[in-house]
Design an enzyme around this catalytic site. Structure first.
Site, PDB file in Angstrom:
ATOM      1  N   ASN A  19       5.719   8.093   9.773  1.00 18.59           N
ATOM      2  CA  ASN A  19       4.661   9.063   9.504  1.00 18.59           C
ATOM      3  C   ASN A  19       5.189  10.490   9.459  1.00 18.59           C
ATOM      4  OD1 ASN A  19       2.315   7.261   9.400  1.00 18.59           O
ATOM      5  ND2 ASN A  19       2.834   6.860  11.530  1.00 18.59           N
ATOM      6  N   ASN A  73      -2.465  -3.347  15.926  1.00 16.93           N
ATOM      7  CA  ASN A  73      -2.413  -3.916  14.587  1.00 16.93           C
ATOM      8  C   ASN A  73      -1.226  -3.297  13.854  1.00 16.93           C
ATOM      9  OD1 ASN A  73      -2.963  -4.767  11.934  1.00 16.93           O
ATOM     10  ND2 ASN A  73      -4.374  -3.038  11.596  1.00 16.93           N
ATOM     11  N   LYS A  96      39.794  13.478 -10.540  1.00 12.38           N
ATOM     12  CA  LYS A  96      38.550  13.253 -11.268  1.00 12.38           C
ATOM     13  C   LYS A  96      38.920  12.577 -12.581  1.00 12.38           C
ATOM     14  CE  LYS A  96      37.045  15.310 -14.468  1.00 12.38           C
ATOM     15  NZ  LYS A  96      36.676  16.253 -15.537  1.00 12.38           N
ATOM     16  N   GLY A 114      -1.198   6.588  -0.077  1.00  9.75           N
ATOM     17  CA  GLY A 114      -1.481   7.684   0.849  1.00  9.75           C
ATOM     18  C   GLY A 114      -0.551   8.866   0.624  1.00  9.75           C
ATOM     19  N   LEU A 168       0.847  -1.199   0.000  1.00 10.49           N
ATOM     20  CA  LEU A 168       0.000   0.000   0.000  1.00 10.49           C
ATOM     21  C   LEU A 168       0.881   1.247   0.000  1.00 10.49           C
ATOM     22  CD1 LEU A 168      -2.698  -1.061   2.630  1.00 10.49           C
ATOM     23  CD2 LEU A 168      -2.546  -1.588   0.182  1.00 10.49           C
ATOM     24  N   ARG A 184       1.969  14.213   7.169  1.00 11.83           N
ATOM     25  CA  ARG A 184       2.790  14.657   8.303  1.00 11.83           C
ATOM     26  C   ARG A 184       4.285  14.753   7.971  1.00 11.83           C
ATOM     27  NH1 ARG A 184       0.842  10.560  12.732  1.00 11.83           N
ATOM     28  NH2 ARG A 184      -0.024   9.504  10.908  1.00 11.83           N
ATOM     29  N   ASP A 212       5.247   2.268   3.939  1.00  5.16           N
ATOM     30  CA  ASP A 212       5.967   3.109   4.900  1.00  5.16           C
ATOM     31  C   ASP A 212       6.470   2.321   6.107  1.00  5.16           C
ATOM     32  OD1 ASP A 212       3.543   2.613   6.130  1.00  5.16           O
ATOM     33  OD2 ASP A 212       3.056   4.713   6.537  1.00  5.16           O
ATOM     34  N   GLY A 267      -4.351   1.052  15.325  1.00  7.47           N
ATOM     35  CA  GLY A 267      -5.562   0.273  15.501  1.00  7.47           C
ATOM     36  C   GLY A 267      -5.335  -0.722  16.640  1.00  7.47           C
TER      37      GLY A 267
HETATM   38  C1  UD1 Z   1      -3.333   1.574   9.552  1.00  7.69           C
HETATM   39  C2  UD1 Z   1      -4.342   0.618  10.133  1.00  7.69           C
HETATM   40  C3  UD1 Z   1      -4.142   0.554  11.650  1.00  7.69           C
HETATM   41  C4  UD1 Z   1      -2.725   0.129  11.955  1.00  7.69           C
HETATM   42  C5  UD1 Z   1      -1.728   1.029  11.260  1.00  7.69           C
HETATM   43  C6  UD1 Z   1      -0.338   0.432  11.397  1.00  7.69           C
HETATM   44  C7  UD1 Z   1      -6.323   0.833   8.727  1.00  7.69           C
HETATM   45  C8  UD1 Z   1      -7.690   1.384   8.646  1.00  7.69           C
HETATM   46  N1  UD1 Z   1      -5.678   1.109   9.859  1.00  7.69           N
HETATM   47  O1  UD1 Z   1      -3.581   2.846  10.098  1.00  7.69           O
HETATM   48  O2  UD1 Z   1      -5.031  -0.364  12.229  1.00  7.69           O
HETATM   49  O3  UD1 Z   1      -2.490   0.145  13.358  1.00  7.69           O
HETATM   50  O4  UD1 Z   1      -2.011   1.104   9.840  1.00  7.69           O
HETATM   51  O5  UD1 Z   1       0.629   1.290  10.880  1.00  7.69           O
HETATM   52  O6  UD1 Z   1      -5.885   0.164   7.846  1.00  7.69           O
HETATM   53  N2  UD1 Z   1      -3.034   3.740   1.979  1.00  7.69           N
HETATM   54  C9  UD1 Z   1      -3.436   3.531   0.686  1.00  7.69           C
HETATM   55  N3  UD1 Z   1      -4.659   3.994   0.294  1.00  7.69           N
HETATM   56  C10 UD1 Z   1      -5.462   4.648   1.149  1.00  7.69           C
HETATM   57  C11 UD1 Z   1      -5.065   4.844   2.470  1.00  7.69           C
HETATM   58  C12 UD1 Z   1      -3.828   4.369   2.860  1.00  7.69           C
HETATM   59  O7  UD1 Z   1      -2.715   2.947  -0.113  1.00  7.69           O
HETATM   60  O8  UD1 Z   1      -6.558   5.028   0.723  1.00  7.69           O
HETATM   61  C13 UD1 Z   1      -1.721   3.262   2.386  1.00  7.69           C
HETATM   62  C14 UD1 Z   1      -0.867   4.364   2.947  1.00  7.69           C
HETATM   63  O9  UD1 Z   1      -0.090   4.969   1.915  1.00  7.69           O
HETATM   64  C15 UD1 Z   1       0.023   3.619   3.929  1.00  7.69           C
HETATM   65  C16 UD1 Z   1      -0.859   2.475   4.394  1.00  7.69           C
HETATM   66  O10 UD1 Z   1      -1.885   2.348   3.423  1.00  7.69           O
HETATM   67  O11 UD1 Z   1       1.161   3.077   3.297  1.00  7.69           O
HETATM   68  C17 UD1 Z   1      -1.475   2.743   5.763  1.00  7.69           C
HETATM   69  O12 UD1 Z   1      -2.288   3.882   5.677  1.00  7.69           O
HETATM   70  P1  UD1 Z   1      -2.363   4.925   6.865  1.00  7.69           P
HETATM   71  O13 UD1 Z   1      -3.310   5.984   6.467  1.00  7.69           O
HETATM   72  O14 UD1 Z   1      -1.003   5.340   7.273  1.00  7.69           O
HETATM   73  O15 UD1 Z   1      -3.048   4.043   7.992  1.00  7.69           O
HETATM   74  P2  UD1 Z   1      -2.926   4.231   9.536  1.00  7.69           P
HETATM   75  O16 UD1 Z   1      -3.826   5.329   9.973  1.00  7.69           O
HETATM   76  O17 UD1 Z   1      -1.506   4.303   9.925  1.00  7.69           O
HETATM   77 CA    CA Z   2       0.562   4.810   8.927  1.00 10.60          CA
END
Ligand code: UD1
Ligand code: CA
Length: 489
Positions: free
Chosen positions: A236, A178, A359, A17, A14, A21, A111, A148
């Site tokens: 983050n 999580n 160089k 995002g 994933l 921050r 990330d 989470g």
């Molecule tokens: C998420 C989890 C949380 C967990 C945490 C661990 C969910 C709802 N929550 O929260 O339970 O404790 O990770 O780090 O999953 N991303 C996408 N598309 C989106 C949104 C996010 O690809 O629409 C990607 C982001 O780029 C990132 C990852 O998913 O790499 C996690 O997204 P992020 O928004 O950071 O989730 P957290 O709030 O950290």
């Molecule tokens: Ca995150």
């Protein structure tokens, strides 16, 4: 070649995002630590797991992320997430590209670069052994804020995951978090992802909701608690970027130490994951070993040295040096305070001293380049001695030109070699020579006019100065006695 691909494993990374921050124009997952981007580390882990499919979900700054992914992992597939937000939607988009795939889907975050292949392989093995529909990586942490929470039922089984923003006080008090890394059976995702709601504090389609949906359907969800919580750390903001970078580096340094490398001060030694060090290398404090640098056995690097894409031969000593795309031969000694730029190739037993810059310069075996020297676009033979202050004037404001220096050449102090120019084997130049024409083998090149002393100049032209006063006294003393001096030469 044996095909050891895991045909029932797909990895979804994933990376859609924004990473608000970070306050950065660069997408979060492209920030580098340890010689790779954050998502690059995750891609490397996926490669080590030999997944049949690797998919990267992108949206924010998608072109930049896609280019970085393509460069490192050309076989990875790109998935474009639409405007519907949430980790659940991101995985749903990836699943559309996995039609017919019936194995396990490992979901990772772009990330979270510290989750290593061994940890994830054991997550996967546990999942397959348990016959679970989903297995989540969890950790018990001192400060669960922001994560989470894993809510278990009376029997201790995972019941659901609640996000920080949706948690009641009692749920927020749970310390099992999580990690955001999971294995799902593909069919479990196919069944439940279309049913994710958005009735949560962020109005997003949460992947985490799949856990509750599976439980309600009577499926098994397993939580696998990791011992080392650092594998779950994500980035983050920039403070976490530095912290995760430090942890990654500590891991890299320790691995080389266990492989026989002496690292005197791990806290100030930075080794990229892409560098290679042989046993019995010694790395002294404040040293950076970067990118594709390789260091052969017995070499000593540092203190205060940065090597980027360099090759260092066995037994070399490289002390207080900055070098980039340079080859340093066996037993070469470089430093202190030497700058080796791209295209520098030093053969065995070369000595490079202080305030020397090179160089695109190839230096032959046993040659000495000791003090205050610039060698640019130059070839130097074997056993030569480049005098202090020798400069290759390689640039005429339009073009760069080469200087060729033969074997056993000695250049006098402060020689200027105006390129293109060639010094034959065994040639010499006088101190201060400005060499504009080739010097034949064995010849001595002089360009400075013979010295002329003008007697009494200071007394005549600088009367009243201290210099005139002491000169006058010295000249009187000479006249008064001890033999002839100050003759013109
Ligand atoms: C998420 C989890 C949380 C967990 C945490 C661990 C969910 C709802 N929550 O929260 O339970 O404790 O990770 O780090 O999953 N991303 C996408 N598309 C989106 C949104 C996010 O690809 O629409 C990607 C982001 O780029 C990132 C990852 O998913 O790499 C996690 O997204 P992020 O928004 O950071 O989730 P957290 O709030 O950290
Ligand atoms: Ca995150």
């Amino acid at each position: 070649m044996a095909d050891n691909t895991d045909h029932s494993l797909a990895v979804v990374i994933l990376a859609a995002g924004q990473g608000t921050r970070m306050k950065s124009s660069l997408p979060k997952v492209l920030h580098p630590i340890g010689g790779r981007t954050l998502v690059g580390h995750v891609l490397e882990t996926a490669r080590q797991l030999r997944a049949a499919e690797v998919l990267v979900v992108v949206r924010h700054e998608r072109d930049l992320v896609v280019a970085a992914v393509a460069e490192q992992a050309p076989t990875a597939r790109i998935v474009d997430q639409d405007e519907i937000p949430g980790t659940g939607r991101a995985v749903e988009a990836a699943l559309e590209q996995l039609q017919g795939f019936t194995g396990d889907v490992l979901v990772l975050s772009g990330d979270c670069p510290l989750a290593d292949a061994a940890t994830l392989a054991s997550l996967l093995a546990g999942h397959r052994g348990a016959g679970a529909a989903a297995t989540l990586m969890t950790a018990v942490v001192d400060d669960p804020h922001g994560y989470g929470r894993v809510i278990r039922d009376a029997a201790g089984e995972v019941d659901r995951i609640v996000e920080q923003k949706d948690a009641t006080d009692a749920e927020a008090a749970v310390h099992e978090i999580n990690a955001g890394m999971y294995v799902f059976r593909a069919d479990a995702l196919r069944t439940h992802l279309p049913h994710l709601g958005t009735r949560n504090a962020q109005g997003e389609r949460y992947l985490t909701e799949v856990a509750a949906l599976l439980r309600r359907a009577g499926d098994r969800v397993v939580a696998s608690v990791v011992d080392d919580v650092t594998v779950t750390y994500g980035v983050n903001d920039r403070a976490q970027l530095a912290e995760v970078g430090r942890l990654l580096n500590a891991r890299t340094v320790r691995r080389w130490q266990l492989d026989g490398v002496t690292v005197q001060d791990p806290a100030t030694t930075w080794i990229d994951v892409t560098a290679t060090l042989a046993p019995d290398v010694t790395v002294l404090p404040n040293t950076h070993v970067l990118r594709a640098t390789t260091i052969a056995a017995g070499a000593t690097i540092g203190p205060d040295t940065t090597l980027t894409d360099c090759e260092v031969g066995a037994g070399a000593t490289v002390r207080r040096v900055d070098a980039n795309l340079a080859v340093i031969g066996e037993r070469v000694s470089v430093g202190p305070f030497t700058h080796l730029r791209p295209g520098t190739v030093l053969a065995a037993d070369v000595k490079m001293g202080s305030f020397v810059e090179t160089k695109n310069a190839q230096v032959g075996e046993g040659t000495k380049v000791p003090h205050f020297i610039y060698l640019g676009d130059a070839t130097v033979g074997e056993r030569a001695n480049v005098g202090a202050g020798t400069i290759t004037a390689n640039y005429d404001d339009v073009h760069k030109h080469r200087t060729e220096i033969g074997d056993d050449v000695h250049t006098g102090a402060h020689t200027v070699l105006v390129a293109p120019v060639r010094l034959g084997d065994g040639a010499k130049t006088g101190a201060g020579a400005i060499v504009r024409k080739d010097v034949p083998a064995g010849a001595l090149a002089l360009s400075v006019a013979p010295q002329r002393n003008i007697e009494g100049w200071v007394e005549k032209n600088r009367p009243g100065t201290k210099a005139a006063e002491v000169a006058s006294r010295a000249r009187s003393a000479q006249k008064a006695g001890d033999g002839p001096q100050g003759q013109e030469g």
